[in-house]
Design a protein around this motif. Structure first.
Motif, short mmCIF file in Angstrom:
data_model
loop_
_atom_site.label_atom_id
_atom_site.label_comp_id
_atom_site.label_asym_id
_atom_site.label_seq_id
_atom_site.Cartn_x
_atom_site.Cartn_y
_atom_site.Cartn_z
N TRP A 129 39.21 5.14 72.23
CA TRP A 129 38.45 4.57 73.18
C TRP A 129 38.94 3.12 73.54
O TRP A 129 39.04 2.95 74.93
CB TRP A 129 37.00 4.21 72.84
CG TRP A 129 36.14 4.31 73.92
CD1 TRP A 129 35.78 4.84 75.12
CD2 TRP A 129 35.29 2.83 74.38
NE1 TRP A 129 34.92 4.27 76.11
CE2 TRP A 129 34.82 2.88 75.51
CE3 TRP A 129 35.56 1.45 73.97
CZ2 TRP A 129 34.01 2.08 76.34
CZ3 TRP A 129 34.66 0.62 74.39
CH2 TRP A 129 33.79 0.72 75.51
N LEU A 130 39.37 2.52 72.77
CA LEU A 130 39.97 1.10 73.18
C LEU A 130 41.38 1.22 73.55
O LEU A 130 42.01 0.13 74.10
CB LEU A 130 39.83 0.05 71.76
CG LEU A 130 38.37 -0.31 71.65
CD1 LEU A 130 38.55 -1.26 70.59
CD2 LEU A 130 37.68 -0.74 72.78
N ASN A 131 41.74 2.45 73.66
CA ASN A 131 43.25 2.37 73.77
C ASN A 131 43.54 3.49 75.07
O ASN A 131 44.95 4.04 74.99
CB ASN A 131 44.15 2.63 72.75
CG ASN A 131 44.31 1.55 71.92
OD1 ASN A 131 45.02 0.66 72.22
ND2 ASN A 131 43.52 1.65 70.57
N MET A 132 42.71 3.55 75.84
CA MET A 132 42.86 4.62 76.95
C MET A 132 43.78 4.15 77.98
O MET A 132 43.71 2.86 78.32
CB MET A 132 41.53 4.88 77.69
CG MET A 132 40.34 5.89 76.90
SD MET A 132 39.25 6.26 77.81
CE MET A 132 38.01 4.36 77.67
N LYS A 133 44.65 4.93 78.18
CA LYS A 133 45.55 4.64 79.55
C LYS A 133 44.85 4.96 80.73
O LYS A 133 44.17 5.97 80.85
CB LYS A 133 47.09 5.60 79.10
CG LYS A 133 47.35 5.19 77.94
CD LYS A 133 47.93 3.83 77.79
CE LYS A 133 48.76 3.73 76.50
NZ LYS A 133 48.43 2.64 75.55
N LYS A 134 45.35 4.22 81.71
CA LYS A 134 44.90 4.59 83.00
C LYS A 134 44.95 5.88 83.50
O LYS A 134 44.29 6.61 84.36
CB LYS A 134 45.34 3.38 83.97
CG LYS A 134 44.46 3.37 85.40
CD LYS A 134 44.86 2.07 86.22
CE LYS A 134 43.95 1.85 87.47
NZ LYS A 134 42.86 1.47 87.34
N ASP A 135 46.42 6.27 83.31
CA ASP A 135 46.63 7.68 83.84
C ASP A 135 46.42 8.86 82.83
O ASP A 135 47.05 10.01 82.95
CB ASP A 135 48.22 7.62 84.43
CG ASP A 135 49.09 7.41 82.98
OD1 ASP A 135 50.26 7.38 83.51
OD2 ASP A 135 48.59 6.88 82.18
N SER A 136 45.75 8.38 81.80
CA SER A 136 45.40 9.54 80.80
C SER A 136 44.47 10.37 81.08
O SER A 136 43.62 10.29 82.18
CB SER A 136 45.36 9.05 79.37
OG SER A 136 43.76 8.73 79.47
N SER A 137 44.45 11.77 80.48
CA SER A 137 43.54 12.79 80.74
C SER A 137 42.31 12.49 80.21
O SER A 137 41.24 13.39 80.15
CB SER A 137 44.16 14.10 80.62
OG SER A 137 44.63 14.34 79.37
#
Length: 159
Positions: free
Chosen positions: A130-138
């Motif tokens: 949750w703290l490492n979500m990427k902006k373009d991730s699904s």
């Protein structure tokens, strides 16, 4: 980019076990109950001694408040508040929790684990999905009702 700064060094302590002169001191534990009541970890209230894991608990309380708008543990007076903290029962079913991602809830459960030995370690927090979500991730965003994922969270040491 969003910035959140946390600072409260009024009761800060060096838990390394030595004072600045090198003399043994806390032996890695604190014994006196200090802090802001709603953010205190159960072990602070026990009088058995505590270490830096109380900071993970306090950050979990803060995250809970930021996501929901209310504190995870409440009571009609300080005694009932402390009882609720000692019980450590999280209600992640009422609003707004159905709209909060499973990743966010798993992070909270790890941070607000009543047993400090089972509580999530700081190094594990930093690699949590949750703290490492990427902006373009699904991956799902903080809330399931959002249309895009938030930017990754970056932590830097205070200077």
């Amino acid at each position: 980019a969003h910035t959140i700064k946390l600072a409260d060094f009024g009761s800060a302590a060096d838990l390394s076990g030595k004072d600045p002169s090198g003399k043994e001191r806390h032996h890695g534990f604190l014994w006196e109950a200090e802090g802001t009541a709603p953010y205190m970890a159960p072990e602070v209230l026990s009088g058995q001694g505590y270490d830096e894991m109380v900071d993970v608990w306090s950050l979990g309380v803060l995250l809970y408040v930021m996501l929901s708008g209310y504190a995870p543990f409440t009571g009609q007076d300080i005694g009932h508040l402390f009882l609720a903290i000692r019980r450590g029962r999280l209600d992640l079913k009422k609003e707004p929790w159905p709209c909060i991602s499973q990743d966010a809830k798993s992070l909270l459960k790890g941070m607000l684990q009543r047993n400090p030995y089972r509580r999530m370690k700081l190094r594990d927090l930093l690699i949590h999905p949750w703290l490492n979500m990427k902006k373009d991730s699904s991956s799902t965003s903080t809330t399931t009702s959002s249309s895009s994922s938030p930017s990754p969270v970056t932590f830097t040491a205070a200077t």
